[in-house]
Design a protein around this motif. Structure first.
Motif, short mmCIF file in Angstrom:
data_model
loop_
_atom_site.label_atom_id
_atom_site.label_comp_id
_atom_site.label_asym_id
_atom_site.label_seq_id
_atom_site.Cartn_x
_atom_site.Cartn_y
_atom_site.Cartn_z
N THR A 79 0.87 -1.13 0.12
CA THR A 79 -0.04 0.13 -0.04
C THR A 79 0.98 1.33 0.13
OG1 THR A 79 -0.20 -0.10 2.27
CG2 THR A 79 -2.05 -1.06 1.14
N SER A 80 2.26 1.14 -0.06
CA SER A 80 3.04 2.22 0.00
C SER A 80 3.51 2.53 -1.54
CB SER A 80 4.21 2.24 0.84
OG SER A 80 4.86 1.08 0.84
N THR A 81 3.96 1.36 -2.29
CA THR A 81 4.28 1.45 -3.54
C THR A 81 3.32 1.31 -4.77
OG1 THR A 81 4.97 -0.73 -3.62
CG2 THR A 81 6.68 0.68 -2.74
N GLY A 82 2.05 0.60 -4.47
CA GLY A 82 1.17 0.25 -5.54
C GLY A 82 1.54 -0.94 -6.02
N ARG A 83 2.45 -1.84 -5.75
CA ARG A 83 3.10 -3.03 -6.40
C ARG A 83 2.60 -4.23 -5.64
NH1 ARG A 83 9.39 -1.83 -7.65
NH2 ARG A 83 9.21 0.00 -9.04
N PHE A 84 2.30 -5.05 -6.59
CA PHE A 84 2.22 -6.68 -6.18
C PHE A 84 3.44 -7.29 -6.45
CE2 PHE A 84 1.47 -10.93 -7.15
CZ PHE A 84 0.98 -11.41 -6.04
N THR A 85 3.79 -7.99 -5.48
CA THR A 85 5.26 -8.73 -5.85
C THR A 85 4.88 -10.14 -5.62
OG1 THR A 85 6.55 -6.88 -5.18
CG2 THR A 85 7.60 -9.16 -5.23
N ALA A 86 5.29 -10.93 -6.82
CA ALA A 86 4.83 -12.48 -6.65
C ALA A 86 6.00 -13.08 -5.77
CB ALA A 86 5.08 -12.94 -8.20
N PRO A 87 5.15 -14.05 -4.84
CA PRO A 87 6.10 -14.65 -3.91
C PRO A 87 6.68 -15.82 -4.36
CG PRO A 87 3.84 -14.93 -3.40
CD PRO A 87 3.86 -13.88 -4.60
N VAL A 88 5.97 -16.39 -5.45
CA VAL A 88 6.26 -17.65 -6.24
C VAL A 88 6.03 -17.45 -7.63
CG1 VAL A 88 5.95 -19.14 -4.31
CG2 VAL A 88 3.92 -18.62 -5.75
N ALA A 89 6.64 -18.23 -8.44
CA ALA A 89 6.35 -18.52 -10.01
C ALA A 89 5.00 -19.04 -10.11
CB ALA A 89 7.57 -18.96 -10.61
N GLY A 90 4.33 -18.48 -11.10
CA GLY A 90 3.10 -19.00 -11.63
C GLY A 90 2.31 -17.92 -12.56
N ILE A 91 1.18 -18.48 -12.71
CA ILE A 91 0.30 -17.81 -13.80
C ILE A 91 -0.51 -17.01 -12.63
CG2 ILE A 91 -1.66 -17.89 -15.12
CD1 ILE A 91 1.10 -18.89 -16.44
N TYR A 92 -0.85 -15.69 -12.93
CA TYR A 92 -1.32 -15.04 -12.29
C TYR A 92 -2.47 -14.01 -13.04
CZ TYR A 92 2.05 -15.17 -8.21
OH TYR A 92 3.01 -15.82 -7.40
N HIS A 93 -3.75 -13.80 -12.43
CA HIS A 93 -4.74 -12.62 -13.01
C HIS A 93 -4.71 -11.59 -12.14
CE1 HIS A 93 -8.05 -12.18 -15.63
NE2 HIS A 93 -8.83 -11.63 -14.56
N PHE A 94 -4.70 -10.55 -13.01
CA PHE A 94 -5.14 -9.10 -12.53
C PHE A 94 -6.15 -8.37 -12.96
CE2 PHE A 94 -0.73 -10.40 -11.95
CZ PHE A 94 -0.52 -9.95 -10.68
N PHE A 95 -6.93 -7.44 -12.28
CA PHE A 95 -8.23 -6.76 -12.95
C PHE A 95 -7.91 -5.38 -11.93
CE2 PHE A 95 -12.25 -4.71 -12.36
CZ PHE A 95 -12.84 -4.85 -13.80
N SER A 96 -8.08 -4.23 -12.78
CA SER A 96 -8.32 -3.11 -12.08
C SER A 96 -9.37 -2.13 -12.81
CB SER A 96 -6.84 -2.37 -12.33
OG SER A 96 -7.12 -1.11 -11.45
#
Length: 182
Positions: A79-96
């Motif tokens: 909540t300070s940088t606005g970034r999601f950092t992946a903790p593990v490799a994989g396929i991720y889905h995002f929506f905004s």
């Protein structure tokens, strides 16, 4: 226990099975006695914007609200940088979804925001048009959205970058969400 695959499987006294990363105490998967699967390390978040923000130039959008109707499972969204950092490799889905405010009729709203992976633009906002009062929006409000599925390595990060505009601070209208698919 199988050290070739670096996993440890165990049965608990409550007749549930748990899968642990070998040599670590972190539970990565549990199947309870009823057959319900839970994955406590499954990263997921929904962060909203609770205050209006006016960007004077292109900048990252920082969604600061992860409470009440939002969440940050694993705390991988900052909540300070606005970034999601992946903790593990994989396929991720995002929506905004972003609701812009104070838009003048006739304003071009093309490509108002982007989804970035590390330093690369990977998706544009979906809506491409002009704000026309009472047609493409009302009372100076214009909504836009983006969705993308990405293959991320551990420590890759994803964020939203917006062009200069006022973003309306209402967590039901302005938010960023993502989760690990597998």
């Amino acid at each position: 226990q199988n050290t070739d695959y670096k996993w440890q499987l165990g049965m608990n006294t409550d007749n549930s099975f748990r899968l642990y990363s070998y040599g670590a105490s972190a539970e990565v998967l549990k199947v309870d006695a009823a057959g319900i699967v839970t994955k406590p390390l499954q990263p997921a978040f929904k962060a909203g914007m609770s205050n209006d923000v006016t960007l004077s130039s292109t900048a990252p959008v920082i969604f600061t609200d992860t409470g009440t109707h939002h969440f940050n499972t694993g705390n991988h969204y900052s909540t300070s940088t606005g970034r999601f950092t992946a903790p593990v490799a994989g396929i991720y889905h995002f929506f905004s979804l972003i609701l812009y405010s104070n838009i003048s009729s006739g304003s071009l709203m093309y490509d108002k925001f982007y989804v970035y992976k590390n330093s690369t633009n990977v998706a544009y906002a979906s809506r491409r048009g002009a704000y026309v009062a009472n047609t493409t929006g009302n009372a100076g409000y214009y909504s836009d959205w983006a969705t993308v599925t990405l293959n991320l390595a551990a420590n890759d990060y994803v964020y939203i970058l917006s062009k200069a505009e006022t973003i309306h601070g209402n967590t039901a209208y302005t938010y960023f969400t993502g989760h690990l698919i597998g």
